[in-house]
Design an enzyme around this catalytic site. Structure first.
Site, PDB file in Angstrom:
ATOM      1  N   LEU A 145      -4.399  41.366 -39.679  1.00 45.75           N
ATOM      2  CA  LEU A 145      -2.771  41.486 -39.616  1.00 45.75           C
ATOM      3  C   LEU A 145      -2.186  41.313 -41.036  1.00 45.75           C
ATOM      4  O   LEU A 145      -2.787  40.668 -41.974  1.00 45.75           O
ATOM      5  CB  LEU A 145      -2.360  39.953 -38.813  1.00 45.75           C
ATOM      6  CG  LEU A 145      -2.989  40.355 -37.344  1.00 45.75           C
ATOM      7  CD1 LEU A 145      -3.075  38.839 -36.731  1.00 45.75           C
ATOM      8  CD2 LEU A 145      -2.534  41.313 -36.455  1.00 45.75           C
ATOM      9  N   THR A 157      -5.523  38.875 -45.143  1.00 44.58           N
ATOM     10  CA  THR A 157      -5.402  38.002 -46.532  1.00 44.58           C
ATOM     11  C   THR A 157      -4.267  37.202 -46.429  1.00 44.58           C
ATOM     12  O   THR A 157      -3.205  37.668 -46.194  1.00 44.58           O
ATOM     13  CB  THR A 157      -5.024  39.014 -47.813  1.00 44.58           C
ATOM     14  OG1 THR A 157      -6.236  40.150 -47.891  1.00 44.58           O
ATOM     15  CG2 THR A 157      -4.874  38.170 -49.146  1.00 44.58           C
ATOM     16  N   LYS A 214     -10.532  35.744 -52.223  1.00 40.63           N
ATOM     17  CA  LYS A 214      -9.953  36.894 -52.167  1.00 40.63           C
ATOM     18  C   LYS A 214      -8.731  37.009 -52.783  1.00 40.63           C
ATOM     19  O   LYS A 214      -8.183  38.038 -53.567  1.00 40.63           O
ATOM     20  CB  LYS A 214      -9.331  37.191 -50.783  1.00 40.63           C
ATOM     21  CG  LYS A 214      -8.406  38.536 -50.435  1.00 40.63           C
ATOM     22  CD  LYS A 214      -8.978  39.625 -50.723  1.00 40.63           C
ATOM     23  CE  LYS A 214      -7.854  40.825 -50.170  1.00 40.63           C
ATOM     24  NZ  LYS A 214      -8.121  42.224 -51.090  1.00 40.63           N
ATOM     25  N   LYS A 228       3.014  40.337 -51.763  1.00 40.25           N
ATOM     26  CA  LYS A 228       2.815  39.357 -50.766  1.00 40.25           C
ATOM     27  C   LYS A 228       1.554  38.338 -51.431  1.00 40.25           C
ATOM     28  O   LYS A 228       1.773  37.183 -51.492  1.00 40.25           O
ATOM     29  CB  LYS A 228       2.296  39.832 -49.441  1.00 40.25           C
ATOM     30  CG  LYS A 228       1.677  38.706 -48.468  1.00 40.25           C
ATOM     31  CD  LYS A 228       0.370  38.790 -47.765  1.00 40.25           C
ATOM     32  CE  LYS A 228      -0.082  40.096 -47.845  1.00 40.25           C
ATOM     33  NZ  LYS A 228      -1.682  39.923 -47.351  1.00 40.25           N
TER      34      LYS A 228
HETATM   35  N1  LIG Z   1      -4.299  48.358 -46.914  1.00 40.99           N
HETATM   36  C1  LIG Z   1      -5.507  47.832 -48.010  1.00 40.99           C
HETATM   37  O1  LIG Z   1      -5.840  48.600 -48.610  1.00 40.99           O
HETATM   38  C2  LIG Z   1      -5.943  46.395 -47.846  1.00 40.99           C
HETATM   39  C3  LIG Z   1      -7.240  45.998 -48.572  1.00 40.99           C
HETATM   40  C4  LIG Z   1      -7.464  44.833 -48.452  1.00 40.99           C
HETATM   41  C5  LIG Z   1      -6.814  43.841 -47.579  1.00 40.99           C
HETATM   42  N2  LIG Z   1      -5.818  44.201 -47.006  1.00 40.99           N
HETATM   43  C6  LIG Z   1      -5.061  42.985 -46.179  1.00 40.99           C
HETATM   44  O2  LIG Z   1      -5.456  43.558 -44.792  1.00 40.99           O
HETATM   45  C7  LIG Z   1      -4.349  42.885 -43.996  1.00 40.99           C
HETATM   46  C8  LIG Z   1      -3.545  44.197 -43.310  1.00 40.99           C
HETATM   47  O3  LIG Z   1      -3.410  45.181 -44.330  1.00 40.99           O
HETATM   48  P1  LIG Z   1      -2.798  46.733 -43.785  1.00 40.99           P
HETATM   49  O4  LIG Z   1      -2.886  47.516 -44.872  1.00 40.99           O
HETATM   50  O5  LIG Z   1      -3.669  47.133 -42.623  1.00 40.99           O
HETATM   51  O6  LIG Z   1      -1.419  46.210 -43.155  1.00 40.99           O
HETATM   52  P2  LIG Z   1      -0.762  47.326 -42.197  1.00 40.99           P
HETATM   53  O7  LIG Z   1      -1.022  48.754 -42.217  1.00 40.99           O
HETATM   54  O8  LIG Z   1       0.854  46.910 -42.519  1.00 40.99           O
HETATM   55  O9  LIG Z   1      -1.015  46.641 -40.646  1.00 40.99           O
HETATM   56  C9  LIG Z   1      -0.672  45.401 -40.307  1.00 40.99           C
HETATM   57  C10 LIG Z   1      -0.781  44.916 -38.978  1.00 40.99           C
HETATM   58  O10 LIG Z   1      -0.454  43.629 -38.487  1.00 40.99           O
HETATM   59  C11 LIG Z   1       0.220  43.858 -37.360  1.00 40.99           C
HETATM   60  N3  LIG Z   1       1.305  43.051 -37.426  1.00 40.99           N
HETATM   61  C12 LIG Z   1       2.395  42.390 -38.505  1.00 40.99           C
HETATM   62  N4  LIG Z   1       3.180  41.671 -38.140  1.00 40.99           N
HETATM   63  C13 LIG Z   1       2.825  41.241 -36.957  1.00 40.99           C
HETATM   64  C14 LIG Z   1       3.299  40.338 -35.764  1.00 40.99           C
HETATM   65  N5  LIG Z   1       4.502  39.414 -36.283  1.00 40.99           N
HETATM   66  N6  LIG Z   1       2.639  39.954 -34.708  1.00 40.99           N
HETATM   67  C15 LIG Z   1       1.590  40.823 -34.507  1.00 40.99           C
HETATM   68  N7  LIG Z   1       1.064  41.680 -35.263  1.00 40.99           N
HETATM   69  C16 LIG Z   1       1.701  42.107 -36.557  1.00 40.99           C
HETATM   70  C17 LIG Z   1       0.841  45.276 -37.341  1.00 40.99           C
HETATM   71  O11 LIG Z   1       1.281  45.741 -36.240  1.00 40.99           O
HETATM   72  P3  LIG Z   1       2.329  46.947 -36.102  1.00 40.99           P
HETATM   73  O12 LIG Z   1       1.004  48.205 -35.877  1.00 40.99           O
HETATM   74  O13 LIG Z   1       2.911  46.493 -34.842  1.00 40.99           O
HETATM   75  O14 LIG Z   1       3.304  46.966 -37.049  1.00 40.99           O
HETATM   76  C18 LIG Z   1      -0.406  46.094 -38.085  1.00 40.99           C
HETATM   77  O15 LIG Z   1      -1.425  46.116 -36.841  1.00 40.99           O
HETATM   78  C19 LIG Z   1      -3.243  42.508 -45.052  1.00 40.99           C
HETATM   79  O16 LIG Z   1      -3.199  40.895 -44.955  1.00 40.99           O
HETATM   80  C20 LIG Z   1      -3.527  42.973 -46.239  1.00 40.99           C
HETATM   81  O17 LIG Z   1      -3.071  42.345 -47.401  1.00 40.99           O
HETATM   82  C21 LIG Z   1      -5.381  45.340 -46.912  1.00 40.99           C
END
Ligand SMILES: NC(=O)c1ccc[n+]([C@@H]2O[C@H](COP(=O)([O-])OP(=O)(O)OC[C@H]3O[C@@H](n4cnc5c(N)ncnc54)[C@H](OP(=O)(O)O)[C@@H]3O)[C@@H](O)[C@H]2O)c1
Length: 335
Positions: free
Chosen positions: A84, A115, A190, A258
């Site tokens: 998330l 994260t 992390k 963030k």
């Molecule tokens: N992207 C990367 O390259 C990467 C790499 C390493 C770590 N991360 C970490 O991994 C995590 C996810 O990243 P991401 O890139 O996958 O982000 P993302 O595409 O924005 O996805 C976020 C997810 O969280 C859900 N969400 C957000 N607010 C919510 C709430 N209030 N209640 C329920 N669900 C909620 C979203 O649901 P909806 O679909 O409904 O919006 C979606 O499923 C983050 O912590 C990020 O820092 C990301």
């Protein structure tokens, strides 16, 4: 009559099906991870706030849960992954209305891949423990491509028995799984990692701004930098974006900011001042203010380039010889 030697009894009954795992959060990272688990034959029950993002998974065998509570009921004592946005989203899914915690069976294990602040990881673990539910933090290094290929790095914090229990599942999505210590050690690690990855990307954008000012060829300088001491994984992976000045999101600018905020907050709690991190964060603040929030965080290049353009060039004081240049100790420059 001689009796024939006993033959080994071969069981013809199929192996018992793998227990289902839960997956909440099907964003950029969560979707390919849930897909990988399904592809490796693990039944997955999925929840996402926006249901449409689960559409591609259901034909691939996933079961849909309408709420985190329904997910917890479906998984029983099993393992549920969270992927998330941030700490608030994790709290909501765990402890909000229709949340997972109330319905989770004693002995269930939550693996939080998000994260978030290490303090939040510890608080979540303590609240779940009151209900007999186990929790480990396992945020990931690597982006969407690595998630798709099962090549993430996992920074894991938690009880050794919980980590051991979930390791076979983590091996389906990660190339490297490091148990860093108790709950919170995964998210702490992390944040240290992202200070570098997000910080190096900011610094790389300034390096390219300087290269532009020197009228250097960008493809050539990017290539030669990767052969020198300044080479980095981030410079390599962001080079296509830096060249095209297009920023399709893998990791968004808003999530990078963030993480820098989390880093600054956690450092200040520990009595540390991270001045370069603060400067990097300001670059991402500007990128968001300029409309790059949902683009990839490599979009800080646009901020660095625009800063360069608005600066007033200062006339050089004269030939840059040791006698006429500014002293290296930072003392007053000669008039
Ligand atoms: N992207 C990367 O390259 C990467 C790499 C390493 C770590 N991360 C970490 O991994 C995590 C996810 O990243 P991401 O890139 O996958 O982000 P993302 O595409 O924005 O996805 C976020 C997810 O969280 C859900 N969400 C957000 N607010 C919510 C709430 N209030 N209640 C329920 N669900 C909620 C979203 O649901 P909806 O679909 O409904 O919006 C979606 O499923 C983050 O912590 C990020 O820092 C990301």
């Amino acid at each position: 009559m001689e009796s024939s030697p006993p033959t080994a009894v071969r069981s013809t009954s199929p192996a018992p099906p793998a227990p289902a795992v839960g997956f909440a959060g099907l964003g950029r990272m969560g979707l390919p991870l849930a897909q990988r688990l399904l592809q490796s034959g693990i039944p997955v029950v999925v929840y996402n706030r926006t249901q449409s993002k689960a559409e591609s998974l259901v034909p691939a065998g996933a079961r849909w849960a309408a709420s985190p509570r329904d997910l917890a009921k479906a998984i029983g004592k099993g393992v549920t992954f969270l992927m998330l946005t941030d700490g608030k989203a994790v709290r909501g899914v765990l402890f909000g209305r229709g949340g997972l915690a109330r319905a989770a069976a004693e002995g269930a294990l939550v693996v939080d891949l998000s994260t978030i602040d290490p303090e939040e990881s510890r608080a979540n673990a303590a609240r779940l423990r009151e209900r007999g539910v186990h929790y480990i933090d396992a945020p990931v290094g690597g982006s969407v491509d690595a998630a798709t290929r099962g090549e993430l790095t996992l920074f894991v914090g938690g009880e050794a028995s919980d980590v051991g229990r979930v390791r076979p599942l983590l091996e389906r999505v990660g190339r490297r799984i490091d148990h860093m210590g108790p709950v919170g050690a995964g998210t702490s690690s992390k944040l240290v990692n992202n200070l570098l990855t997000v910080g190096i990307t900011a610094l790389s954008s300034e390096a390219l701004t300087l290269a532009d000012a020197f009228h250097l060829d960008r493809p050539q300088i990017l290539e030669v930098l990767q052969a020198g001491g300044g080479r980095s994984g981030m410079l390599e992976s962001k080079s296509p974006s830096f060249l095209a000045r297009q920023y399709p999101a893998q990791f968004t600018t808003v999530l990078a900011r963030k993480d820098l905020r989390l880093i600054e907050r956690a450092a200040s709690r520990e009595g540390r001042v991270l001045k370069m991190t603060r400067e990097a964060r300001k670059l991402y603040d500007e990128a968001i203010a300029q409309g790059h929030a949902d683009e990839d965080f490599a979009s800080v290049l646009e901020v660095a380039l625009s800063r360069g353009r608005t600066g007033t060039p200062k006339p050089l004081p004269g030939p840059a010889t040791p006698s006429s240049g500014p002293p290296e100790d930072g003392g007053p420059a000669p008039n």
